[in-house]
Write a protein that holds these residues in place. Sequence first.
Motif, PDB file in Angstrom:
ATOM      1  N   ALA A  11       0.836  -1.207   0.000  1.00 32.49           N
ATOM      2  CA  ALA A  11       0.000   0.000   0.000  1.00 32.49           C
ATOM      3  C   ALA A  11       0.869   1.254   0.000  1.00 32.49           C
ATOM      4  CB  ALA A  11      -0.934  -0.012   1.199  1.00 32.49           C
ATOM      5  N   ALA A  12       1.919   1.256   0.792  1.00 32.22           N
ATOM      6  CA  ALA A  12       2.816   2.411   0.840  1.00 32.22           C
ATOM      7  C   ALA A  12       3.510   2.612  -0.506  1.00 32.22           C
ATOM      8  CB  ALA A  12       3.852   2.227   1.939  1.00 32.22           C
ATOM      9  N   ALA A  13       3.898   1.527  -1.144  1.00 30.33           N
ATOM     10  CA  ALA A  13       4.545   1.631  -2.448  1.00 30.33           C
ATOM     11  C   ALA A  13       3.589   2.215  -3.487  1.00 30.33           C
ATOM     12  CB  ALA A  13       5.044   0.261  -2.897  1.00 30.33           C
ATOM     13  N   TRP A  14       2.335   1.791  -3.468  1.00 33.48           N
ATOM     14  CA  TRP A  14       1.344   2.328  -4.406  1.00 33.48           C
ATOM     15  C   TRP A  14       1.118   3.823  -4.168  1.00 33.48           C
ATOM     16  CZ3 TRP A  14      -0.188   0.919  -8.904  1.00 33.48           C
ATOM     17  CH2 TRP A  14      -0.179  -0.422  -9.255  1.00 33.48           C
ATOM     18  N   ILE A  15       1.004   4.207  -2.901  1.00 36.20           N
ATOM     19  CA  ILE A  15       0.788   5.620  -2.579  1.00 36.20           C
ATOM     20  C   ILE A  15       1.965   6.452  -3.074  1.00 36.20           C
ATOM     21  CG2 ILE A  15       0.632   7.277  -0.677  1.00 36.20           C
ATOM     22  CD1 ILE A  15      -0.992   5.094   0.832  1.00 36.20           C
ATOM     23  N   LEU A  16       3.190   5.989  -2.796  1.00 39.72           N
ATOM     24  CA  LEU A  16       4.368   6.725  -3.249  1.00 39.72           C
ATOM     25  C   LEU A  16       4.453   6.780  -4.773  1.00 39.72           C
ATOM     26  CD1 LEU A  16       7.083   5.515  -0.729  1.00 39.72           C
ATOM     27  CD2 LEU A  16       6.146   7.812  -0.964  1.00 39.72           C
ATOM     28  N   LEU A  17       4.131   5.686  -5.423  1.00 42.63           N
ATOM     29  CA  LEU A  17       4.181   5.649  -6.882  1.00 42.63           C
ATOM     30  C   LEU A  17       3.170   6.612  -7.506  1.00 42.63           C
ATOM     31  CD1 LEU A  17       5.320   4.220  -9.452  1.00 42.63           C
ATOM     32  CD2 LEU A  17       3.349   2.710  -9.265  1.00 42.63           C
ATOM     33  N   LEU A  18       1.938   6.561  -7.022  1.00 41.68           N
ATOM     34  CA  LEU A  18       0.893   7.420  -7.595  1.00 41.68           C
ATOM     35  C   LEU A  18       1.164   8.904  -7.342  1.00 41.68           C
ATOM     36  CD1 LEU A  18      -2.285   5.302  -6.844  1.00 41.68           C
ATOM     37  CD2 LEU A  18      -1.111   5.602  -9.026  1.00 41.68           C
ATOM     38  N   PHE A  19       1.549   9.234  -6.120  1.00 41.43           N
ATOM     39  CA  PHE A  19       1.829  10.639  -5.839  1.00 41.43           C
ATOM     40  C   PHE A  19       3.140  11.079  -6.477  1.00 41.43           C
ATOM     41  CE2 PHE A  19      -1.555  10.388  -2.729  1.00 41.43           C
ATOM     42  CZ  PHE A  19      -2.148  11.620  -2.907  1.00 41.43           C
ATOM     43  N   GLY A  20       4.080  10.165  -6.654  1.00 36.64           N
ATOM     44  CA  GLY A  20       5.312  10.497  -7.365  1.00 36.64           C
ATOM     45  C   GLY A  20       5.041  10.828  -8.824  1.00 36.64           C
ATOM     46  N   LEU A  21       4.198  10.026  -9.463  1.00 38.12           N
ATOM     47  CA  LEU A  21       3.820  10.313 -10.846  1.00 38.12           C
ATOM     48  C   LEU A  21       3.053  11.630 -10.950  1.00 38.12           C
ATOM     49  CD1 LEU A  21       2.775   6.812 -12.212  1.00 38.12           C
ATOM     50  CD2 LEU A  21       4.657   8.252 -13.006  1.00 38.12           C
ATOM     51  N   TRP A  57      -3.191  10.561   6.143  1.00 39.73           N
ATOM     52  CA  TRP A  57      -3.966  10.604   7.382  1.00 39.73           C
ATOM     53  C   TRP A  57      -4.990   9.469   7.424  1.00 39.73           C
ATOM     54  CZ3 TRP A  57      -9.257  12.322   7.894  1.00 39.73           C
ATOM     55  CH2 TRP A  57      -9.680  12.438   9.210  1.00 39.73           C
ATOM     56  N   LEU A  58      -5.688   9.254   6.300  1.00 38.79           N
ATOM     57  CA  LEU A  58      -6.666   8.163   6.246  1.00 38.79           C
ATOM     58  C   LEU A  58      -5.991   6.802   6.398  1.00 38.79           C
ATOM     59  CD1 LEU A  58      -9.039   9.411   3.427  1.00 38.79           C
ATOM     60  CD2 LEU A  58      -9.554   9.229   5.865  1.00 38.79           C
ATOM     61  N   ARG A  59      -4.822   6.645   5.795  1.00 42.44           N
ATOM     62  CA  ARG A  59      -4.076   5.385   5.920  1.00 42.44           C
ATOM     63  C   ARG A  59      -3.677   5.152   7.382  1.00 42.44           C
ATOM     64  NH1 ARG A  59      -3.382   0.444   4.368  1.00 42.44           N
ATOM     65  NH2 ARG A  59      -1.267  -0.249   4.577  1.00 42.44           N
ATOM     66  N   GLY A  60      -3.242   6.202   8.061  1.00 41.98           N
ATOM     67  CA  GLY A  60      -2.885   6.086   9.469  1.00 41.98           C
ATOM     68  C   GLY A  60      -4.085   5.714  10.333  1.00 41.98           C
TER      69      GLY A  60
END
Length: 68
Positions: A11-21, A57-60
């Motif tokens: 999940a963290a990898a997906w979040i970083l990938l999407l926001f990185g793009l 925040w929602l993930r936390g």
Amino acid sequence: MDRETRDAAIAAAWILLLFGLAAYFLPTIMLAVGKVSTVLAAVIAAIFMVALFVVLWLRGRSQRKKGL
């Protein structure tokens, strides 16, 4: 690595990938929108920053409810 830790890492990898793009293409988007309205370009940048913090925040909150 157990299942819960692996799922959290994915999940963290997906979040970083999407926001990185999104961050990579944000200047191009802002320049294109800036030709129409500079205020709208600033609003898009602000929405991007707020969205990043809202997702984290929602993930936390989700992780706290699971007891991780």
